[in-house]
Design a protein around this motif. Structure first.
Motif, mmCIF file in Angstrom:
data_model
loop_
_atom_site.group_PDB
_atom_site.id
_atom_site.type_symbol
_atom_site.label_atom_id
_atom_site.label_comp_id
_atom_site.label_asym_id
_atom_site.label_seq_id
_atom_site.Cartn_x
_atom_site.Cartn_y
_atom_site.Cartn_z
ATOM 1 N N VAL A 67 10.369 7.246 -7.051
ATOM 2 C CA VAL A 67 10.576 7.008 -5.625
ATOM 3 C C VAL A 67 9.892 5.717 -5.212
ATOM 4 O O VAL A 67 10.400 4.953 -4.394
ATOM 5 N N GLY A 68 8.731 5.436 -5.800
ATOM 6 C CA GLY A 68 8.057 4.183 -5.525
ATOM 7 C C GLY A 68 8.878 2.982 -5.946
ATOM 8 O O GLY A 68 8.926 1.961 -5.245
ATOM 9 N N ALA A 91 0.827 -1.206 0.000
ATOM 10 C CA ALA A 91 0.000 0.000 0.000
ATOM 11 C C ALA A 91 0.862 1.257 0.000
ATOM 12 O O ALA A 91 0.542 2.249 -0.675
ATOM 13 N N VAL A 92 1.970 1.226 0.731
ATOM 14 C CA VAL A 92 2.880 2.378 0.760
ATOM 15 C C VAL A 92 3.488 2.613 -0.613
ATOM 16 O O VAL A 92 3.515 3.744 -1.118
ATOM 17 N N VAL A 93 3.981 1.558 -1.252
ATOM 18 C CA VAL A 93 4.591 1.692 -2.574
ATOM 19 C C VAL A 93 3.583 2.237 -3.584
ATOM 20 O O VAL A 93 3.899 3.107 -4.403
ATOM 21 N N ARG A 94 2.363 1.759 -3.503
ATOM 22 C CA ARG A 94 1.316 2.189 -4.445
ATOM 23 C C ARG A 94 1.009 3.676 -4.291
ATOM 24 O O ARG A 94 0.916 4.411 -5.286
ATOM 25 N N GLU A 95 0.857 4.139 -3.055
ATOM 26 C CA GLU A 95 0.507 5.555 -2.839
ATOM 27 C C GLU A 95 1.674 6.478 -3.162
ATOM 28 O O GLU A 95 1.471 7.545 -3.760
ATOM 29 N N ILE A 96 2.886 6.089 -2.799
ATOM 30 C CA ILE A 96 4.050 6.910 -3.142
ATOM 31 C C ILE A 96 4.213 6.983 -4.652
ATOM 32 O O ILE A 96 4.534 8.039 -5.214
#
Length: 475
Positions: A103-104, A91-96
């Protein structure tokens, strides 16, 4: 061919709550991570276009990640640490990535590599506690009566009496950003990275060779790479300090997309690898590879799929904002219409609505497939060494489906959006607008190495014939 240049040395980035030399204090409630991620994504989105145009090495971006504490998110629970699971990491990778996909991608590779000692280390040592803050010239060691030979019978200097480094915990405590790659790319020619036994009683290896990497090598604190003793046999997964004088990095400056991902080519010239920095082994014989180990490339592929989904969702959201602003237009003189109706042109173009309906549906469909694959992978990672080949095969099919559907959706959405915003006020990147071409470029750069026809063939073979994909590490 350009001459390799030395990576610039930079000071370690520390979070305000974690002084140097102390373990990172993780929040007691993982609910904080969505808020932290959202705040960082909003910050990255503000100057994403400016940074993309500049194309500089992402030192500033890494500093922002470290300040937010995100590189330490995917850490095993322990004293003074509370690890988030793979669903949270995805979820963090997707939103970043929706804000800045370069950056993701940096974060995706970091998360996958941080579990290298778990994927490739011995099963009975996968969770062994290790001292993570030992100096580079004194590799941490723990007594272990295990053999000093590999599955191919080859002697491994310093392999006896050592357990592999707990890389995820060490990464959090030392505030490292990881980069690199284990298996050499399919297009690689020659012996690749080669290890030779180090002379002296201390054991260890000497690393030589040259290899290109897709992300992070220009800014990484540590490199995780795979190399073969003598160029043949089992692949040893080792940890290398890029600040060593024998490590040279040539930044990739001619990329069409993902310009801030920190890609480059690294040359290793007689670089020592202490015994304690051998994280694990990938057997040359694929029948000797445990199903859990083969989740390593699936984890990376799924994380990169999250990057692609983030690109699609980020492009769609920015285009919607531009279209709304353009459709609304200036307020009519004298205030709202007497009958209370919306002003003409306020989002009532049927063709525009149809286009956005099509693109939103494509994004929703990709998200549904990705979430199903994420749940399956999370269950497989939780099973660890009890994972069966059949369960691994099912996970592989779901990841391949997510990768294929999302890759096509990302390219389609970012291409179509260029047409929708063409001529719209504020959409011209040359005039300082959002620069929607960057979404298309990033989607193309991210999906270009993926062989969708091979993925679909494997999915079809599994569906029609019940065939299991080969237990190979190559993604």
């Amino acid at each position: 061919m350009s001459t390799p240049r030395k990576s610039p040395k930079r000071p370690a980035v520390r979070t305000a709550s974690a002084p140097a030399g102390r373990a990172v204090d993780r929040p007691a409630d993982d609910e904080i991570w969505p808020r932290v991620t959202r705040e960082l994504a909003d910050d990255l989105a503000v100057d994403a276009l400016v940074r993309d145009r500049a194309g500089k090495a992402p030192f500033d971006e890494v500093a922002r990640l470290q300040e937010a504490g995100l590189p330490a998110l995917l850490t095993a629970p322990g004293p003074s640490r509370r690890g988030a699971d793979w669903r949270a990491a995805c979820a963090v990778v997707r939103e970043i990535s929706a804000a800045d996909s370069s950056v993701g991608e940096l974060l995706a590779h970091h998360y996958a590599l941080s579990w290298s000692s778990r994927f490739f280390g011995p099963a009975h040592d996968a969770h062994a506690p290790r001292a993570a803050s030992a100096p580079e010239d004194r590799a941490p060691a723990t007594e272990d009566p295990g053999p000093a030979t590999g599955t191919d019978g080859a002697h491994r200097p310093g392999a006896a009496h050592l357990r592999p480094l707990a890389l995820d915990a060490c990464t959090a405590e030392e505030h490292w950003l990881l980069a690199g790659g284990v298996e050499p790319p399919r297009t690689a020619t020659g012996p690749g990275l080669v290890l030779t036994p180090a002379e002296g009683s201390g054991g260890g290896w000497i690393l030589d060779g040259r290899r290109a990497f897709a992300s992070g090598v220009t800014v990484a604190d540590r490199l995780v790479v795979g190399a073969r003793p003598g160029g043949t046999g089992d692949l040893l997964v080792v940890l290398v300090d890029p600040a060593h004088p024998g490590v040279f990095t040539d930044a990739g400056t001619d990329r069409v997309g993902q310009r801030l991902a920190g890609a480059g080519t690294v040359t290793f010239d007689h670089v020592p690898v202490p015994p304690g920095h051998v994280l694990g082994v990938l057997p040359h014989d694929e029948h000797a590879v445990a199903p859990f180990t083969t989740l390593a490339p699936l984890a990376l592929r799924l994380l990169l799929t999250q990057v692609g989904l983030g690109i699609a969702e980020g492009a769609l959201a920015e285009a919607r904002d531009i279209s709304r602003a353009d459709q609304a237009g200036p307020a009519p003189a004298g205030g709202p219409a007497a009958d209370g109706a919306a002003p003409a042109g306020a989002g009532d173009d049927p063709y525009l609505l149809l286009a956005y309906g099509e693109l939103a549906t494509a994004a929703h469909a990709a998200a549904a497939v990705v979430e199903r694959a994420t749940d399956a992978l999370a269950r497989g990672l939780h099973a660890e060494w009890s994972l069966t080949p059949e369960e691994r095969a099912d996970i592989s099919v779901l990841v391949a489906a997510a990768e294929t559907v999302t890759g096509r959706a990302a390219v389609h959405i970012t291409t179509r959006i260029l047409e929708l915003v063409d001529g719209t006020a504020g959409a011209d990147s040359r005039g300082g607008g959002p620069g929607f071409d960057r979404f298309w470029r990033n989607a193309r750069a991210l999906t270009a190495p993926t062989r969708a026809d091979h993925r679909l063939r494997d999915i079809g073979d599994h569906y029609l014939n019940g065939t299991h994909a080969r237990l190979t590490l190559l993604a």
